[in-house]
Scaffold this active site. Structure first.
Site, PDB file in Angstrom:
ATOM      1  N   HIS A   1     -22.156  -8.271  61.750  1.00 55.15           N
ATOM      2  CA  HIS A   1     -22.209  -7.549  60.476  1.00 55.15           C
ATOM      3  C   HIS A   1     -22.042  -6.067  60.757  1.00 55.15           C
ATOM      4  O   HIS A   1     -22.519  -5.547  61.771  1.00 55.15           O
ATOM      5  CB  HIS A   1     -23.552  -7.794  59.784  1.00 55.15           C
ATOM      6  CG  HIS A   1     -23.966  -6.694  58.847  1.00 55.15           C
ATOM      7  ND1 HIS A   1     -24.815  -5.665  59.223  1.00 55.15           N
ATOM      8  CD2 HIS A   1     -23.639  -6.447  57.556  1.00 55.15           C
ATOM      9  CE1 HIS A   1     -24.992  -4.847  58.196  1.00 55.15           C
ATOM     10  NE2 HIS A   1     -24.282  -5.285  57.184  1.00 55.15           N
TER      11      HIS A   1
ATOM     12  N   ASN B   1     -21.700  -2.271  58.251  1.00 55.91           N
ATOM     13  CA  ASN B   1     -21.392  -1.532  57.025  1.00 55.91           C
ATOM     14  C   ASN B   1     -21.758  -0.072  57.212  1.00 55.91           C
ATOM     15  O   ASN B   1     -22.662   0.273  57.975  1.00 55.91           O
ATOM     16  CB  ASN B   1     -22.100  -2.117  55.791  1.00 55.91           C
ATOM     17  CG  ASN B   1     -23.570  -1.751  55.741  1.00 55.91           C
ATOM     18  OD1 ASN B   1     -23.939  -0.646  55.369  1.00 55.91           O
ATOM     19  ND2 ASN B   1     -24.436  -2.683  56.124  1.00 55.91           N
TER      20      ASN B   1
ATOM     21  N   HIS C   1     -40.601 -14.270  56.675  1.00 54.78           N
ATOM     22  CA  HIS C   1     -41.077 -15.638  56.455  1.00 54.78           C
ATOM     23  C   HIS C   1     -40.705 -16.583  57.590  1.00 54.78           C
ATOM     24  O   HIS C   1     -41.228 -17.691  57.672  1.00 54.78           O
ATOM     25  CB  HIS C   1     -40.567 -16.183  55.109  1.00 54.78           C
ATOM     26  CG  HIS C   1     -39.080 -16.394  55.048  1.00 54.78           C
ATOM     27  ND1 HIS C   1     -38.216 -15.418  54.608  1.00 54.78           N
ATOM     28  CD2 HIS C   1     -38.314 -17.475  55.355  1.00 54.78           C
ATOM     29  CE1 HIS C   1     -36.970 -15.895  54.645  1.00 54.78           C
ATOM     30  NE2 HIS C   1     -37.011 -17.131  55.090  1.00 54.78           N
TER      31      HIS C   1
ATOM     32  N   ARG D   1     -21.781   3.638  54.540  1.00 56.88           N
ATOM     33  CA  ARG D   1     -21.634   4.032  53.139  1.00 56.88           C
ATOM     34  C   ARG D   1     -22.130   5.454  52.925  1.00 56.88           C
ATOM     35  O   ARG D   1     -22.929   5.977  53.704  1.00 56.88           O
ATOM     36  CB  ARG D   1     -22.418   3.081  52.229  1.00 56.88           C
ATOM     37  CG  ARG D   1     -23.907   3.065  52.534  1.00 56.88           C
ATOM     38  CD  ARG D   1     -24.639   1.938  51.830  1.00 56.88           C
ATOM     39  NE  ARG D   1     -26.043   1.867  52.264  1.00 56.88           N
ATOM     40  CZ  ARG D   1     -26.450   1.199  53.322  1.00 56.88           C
ATOM     41  NH1 ARG D   1     -25.575   0.544  54.071  1.00 56.88           N
ATOM     42  NH2 ARG D   1     -27.728   1.184  53.669  1.00 56.88           N
TER      43      ARG D   1
ATOM     44  N   SER E   1     -18.049  -2.840  54.043  1.00 53.60           N
ATOM     45  CA  SER E   1     -18.999  -3.887  54.410  1.00 53.60           C
ATOM     46  C   SER E   1     -18.237  -5.034  55.052  1.00 53.60           C
ATOM     47  O   SER E   1     -17.225  -5.506  54.513  1.00 53.60           O
ATOM     48  CB  SER E   1     -19.754  -4.380  53.175  1.00 53.60           C
ATOM     49  OG  SER E   1     -20.657  -5.414  53.523  1.00 53.60           O
TER      50      SER E   1
END
Length: 298
Positions: A134, A136, A198, A138, A120
């Site tokens: 960003h 990542n 939101h 896995r 990550s």
């Protein structure tokens, strides 16, 4: 391939994530060394501080761990973390319920063991013209199923269309050999996943993302996951090298801090990995490594 113990496959995946981590750490420190102009060129080159992380199981037993590598206050990176971990244990009731709801694995109640390994990365930059990023990838295993997940997305506070185009084109070039259907599907998935309801907006300019990826062909799925990781440096480094020397204003820095607020909101409210890490007892500092060093809200 059935979800038996998969000892060899787990070892291959864990070793790959560590290899990718080492390559990225070396590339980022080289980027720091190469910074010879710009507002912070006379500052010391940044270096990663490496900390071993350990996870404790429900009974206090060792349940794996990893490496947390964080650079703060560099010439190029204000804060960047590159974490790698391999953990195992049993899922608690809340995690079991979430897994069964998402994956339809009724056997989890009888055998809630899990194993997970991954890398990550989150980078917050000094220069507001250089985008945060960003990445990542896995692998997750239970006795009932296995799957891969991950991706990468670009998060500029000051957007440049050519940077966005390069980031996406590079990812497409790495995914297309696995089938030209992958890039548009994973791009759309990223657009949906990295959306902040939101705020009514995405947190950046997108990228690629997948989860629960299991075709039954472990080798093919692993190869796809590896190329998602391999695409990261060619997609990100040229953008950084192009923007890192641009002079910035106080207004630019203010825009960066506000945009970081969006990033923090997303990771604390919506990100599935953050929730899973905290719920399963992983090192909280490693889980929250993704948060920016400074942010602001209007």
């Amino acid at each position: 391939m059935a979800a038996d113990e998969m000892i060899d496959e787990k070892a291959q995946a864990s070793a790959w994530f560590r290899t990718l981590r080492d390559e990225i750490v070396a590339a980022f420190e080289a980027l720091e060394d190469a910074q010879v102009s710009g507002p912070l060129a006379d500052s010391p080159a940044g270096r990663f501080e490496v900390t071993e992380t350990r996870r404790k199981g429900a009974e206090g037993e060792d349940a794996g761990g990893g490496l947390m590598s964080v650079m703060r206050g560099g010439r190029v990176f204000e804060k960047v973390g590159v974490n790698v971990s391999t953990v195992h244990g049993t899922l608690g009731e809340k995690a079991q319920a979430a897994m069964m709801a998402r994956k339809g694995l009724p056997g989890m109640k009888d055998d809630p063991r899990f194993w997970a390994s991954g890398i990550s990365l989150v980078a917050h930059m000094q220069n507001p013209h250089t985008p945060a990023v960003h990445m990542n990838t896995r692998m997750f295993w239970t006795p009932h199923a296995w799957w891969f997940g991950g991706g990468s997305d670009l998060n500029p506070c000051i957007e440049y269309d050519e940077d966005t185009a390069h980031f996406h084109a590079t990812q497409k070039a790495f995914l297309d050999p696995h089938g030209e259907e992958h890039y548009p599907r994973l791009k759309e998935w990223a657009d949906d996943y990295f959306y902040i309801p939101h705020r009514g907006r995405a947190r950046g300019v997108g990228g690629i993302f997948m989860d629960d990826h299991c075709t039954g062909d472990w080798a093919a799925d692993f190869a796809l996951t590896q190329d998602i990781g391999r695409a990261f440096l060619p997609a990100f480094l040229p953008v950084t090298e192009k923007r890192r020397d641009i002079a910035w204003t106080e207004a630019d820095k203010d825009a960066q801090l506000v945009h970081r607020g969006l990033y923090a909101e997303y990771n604390l409210v919506y990100d599935r990995g953050t929730k899973f890490g905290l719920e399963t007892g992983h090192d909280a500092n490693a889980v929250l490594m993704s948060l920016p060093p400074m942010a602001k809200w209007i």
